[in-house]
Design an enzyme around this catalytic site. Structure first.
Site, PDB file in Angstrom:
ATOM      1  N   SER A   1       0.867  -1.180   0.000  1.00 19.38           N
ATOM      2  CA  SER A   1       0.000   0.000   0.000  1.00 19.38           C
ATOM      3  C   SER A   1       0.901   1.226   0.000  1.00 19.38           C
ATOM      4  O   SER A   1       2.076   1.137   0.384  1.00 19.38           O
ATOM      5  CB  SER A   1      -0.845  -0.004   1.272  1.00 19.38           C
ATOM      6  OG  SER A   1      -1.452   1.255   1.484  1.00 19.38           O
TER       7      SER A   1
ATOM      8  N   TYR B   1      -3.063  -1.396  10.370  1.00 15.90           N
ATOM      9  CA  TYR B   1      -2.931  -1.583   8.915  1.00 15.90           C
ATOM     10  C   TYR B   1      -1.578  -1.053   8.417  1.00 15.90           C
ATOM     11  O   TYR B   1      -0.841  -1.740   7.689  1.00 15.90           O
ATOM     12  CB  TYR B   1      -4.088  -0.861   8.216  1.00 15.90           C
ATOM     13  CG  TYR B   1      -4.130  -1.026   6.724  1.00 15.90           C
ATOM     14  CD1 TYR B   1      -4.720  -2.153   6.152  1.00 15.90           C
ATOM     15  CD2 TYR B   1      -3.593  -0.063   5.869  1.00 15.90           C
ATOM     16  CE1 TYR B   1      -4.775  -2.304   4.775  1.00 15.90           C
ATOM     17  CE2 TYR B   1      -3.641  -0.203   4.492  1.00 15.90           C
ATOM     18  CZ  TYR B   1      -4.238  -1.326   3.950  1.00 15.90           C
ATOM     19  OH  TYR B   1      -4.290  -1.475   2.591  1.00 15.90           O
TER      20      TYR B   1
HETATM   21  C1  BGC Z   1      -6.279   1.335   1.830  1.00 17.44           C
HETATM   22  C2  BGC Z   1      -7.434   2.180   1.345  1.00 17.44           C
HETATM   23  C3  BGC Z   1      -6.990   3.639   1.160  1.00 17.44           C
HETATM   24  C4  BGC Z   1      -5.708   3.728   0.355  1.00 17.44           C
HETATM   25  C5  BGC Z   1      -5.159   5.143   0.295  1.00 17.44           C
HETATM   26  C6  BGC Z   1      -5.111   1.515   0.894  1.00 17.44           C
HETATM   27  O1  BGC Z   1      -4.053   0.703   1.255  1.00 17.44           O
HETATM   28  O2  BGC Z   1      -6.683  -0.023   1.893  1.00 17.44           O
HETATM   29  O3  BGC Z   1      -8.499   2.115   2.276  1.00 17.44           O
HETATM   30  O4  BGC Z   1      -8.007   4.346   0.488  1.00 17.44           O
HETATM   31  O5  BGC Z   1      -4.726   2.888   0.917  1.00 17.44           O
HETATM   32  O6  BGC Z   1      -5.151   5.775   1.531  1.00 17.44           O
END
Ligand code: BGC
Length: 271
Positions: free
Chosen positions: A156, A169
């Site tokens: 991410s 996360y």
């Molecule tokens: C998340 C999303 C978020 C994006 C940008 C991703 O890794 O799962 O929920 O919109 O990152 O912030």
């Protein structure tokens, strides 16, 4: 625009985890269009899984579904065993399964912390370990690929961008970054390539509340220099390239596919 199919992954068995929705589904479909034999891993929602399977079979792709929780060691081991029994080996792993359980740090339960770490980080470790065992056992088959195996760790932008209210996360994604790089360094001599994709905001169920209303989308767009929320297909096209021989010399990197979200957009007018 839909790219042409080139059969860039012809005959390569590929496991895609969390492949019955969002980014995983788009990746599974695109790999199959390029000739990969795809294992659609899922944990729930049989209906959605059947839809992915029939979408792939409709264009003549080879596919099977496999239900397994990526955070459970026995289930991951059994999924690799079944894949190898069915398709002979595995050439590609896309570690895509991931969840969010958002909470303010002082309100986050241990369960919310652990669940996210178990699925997002431990799941990638378990699947990568099983894939690497098989890549090493088989070695290079030059009729199929110049690498003995390829892994994509779906990360991410939050492997570098801190994210208030989502510490579990962001910690899991930061962990994926060094898991990916350490594994890549360790197995590069065996011609195994391991890279990450760092998606930005992509229209999927995980972040629906961030783009499904006009107000929410306008707010989100302030964080995206290209002024467009991404689509799962944006990630799927990058994934095909990253597991094909076109990226043969690319190893241990995170490819951000984010419309510029990692470019500190606040500094476009400030600073
Ligand atoms: C998340 C999303 C978020 C994006 C940008 C991703 O890794 O799962 O929920 O919109 O990152 O912030």
């Amino acid at each position: 625009m839909e790219p042409k199919c080139y059969d860039r992954l012809k005959g390569q068995p590929a496991i895609v985890t969390g492949a019955n929705s969002g980014i995983g589904k788009a990746v599974a479909v695109q790999l199959a269009k390029e000739g990969a034999k795809v294992v659609v891993n899922y944990i729930g929602n049989e209906e959605a899984t059947k839809e992915v399977i029939s979408e792939i079979r409709d264009f003549g792709g080879e596919v099977m579904a496999y239900k397994a929780d990526v955070s459970k060691e026995e289930e991951v081991v059994a999924m690799f065993r079944k894949t190898i029994e069915t398709y002979g080996t595995v050439h590609i792993l896309v570690n895509n399964a991931g969840i969010q359980k958002d909470a303010a740090i002082d309100e986050m339960s241990l369960e919310e912390w652990q669940k996210v770490i178990n699925v997002n980080l431990t799941g990638q470790f378990l699947c990568s370990r099983e894939a690497i065992k098989e890549f090493k056992r088989r070695g290079i088959d030059e009729h199929i690929s110049n690498s003995a195996g390829k892994i994509i760790c779906m990360s991410s932008v939050h492997d570098v961008i801190p994210w208030a209210g989502h510490a579990n996360y962001a910690a899991s994604k930061g962990g994926i970054m060094l898991l990916m790089k350490s594994m890549a360094q360790e197995v590069a001599p065996e011609k195994i390539r391991i890279n990450s994709i760092g998606p930005g905001a992509i229209k999927t169920p995980i972040n629906e509340s961030a783009w499904s209303t006009t107000e929410a989308e306008q707010k989100l767009l302030k964080l995206i220099p290209q002024n467009r929320v991404g689509e799962p297909a944006d990630i799927a096209r990058a994934a095909v390239w990253l597991v094909s021989d076109e990226s043969e010399y690319v190893n241990g990197v995170t490819l951000y596919v984010d419309g510029g979200m990692t470019l500190y957009p606040g500094f476009a007018t400030g600073g």
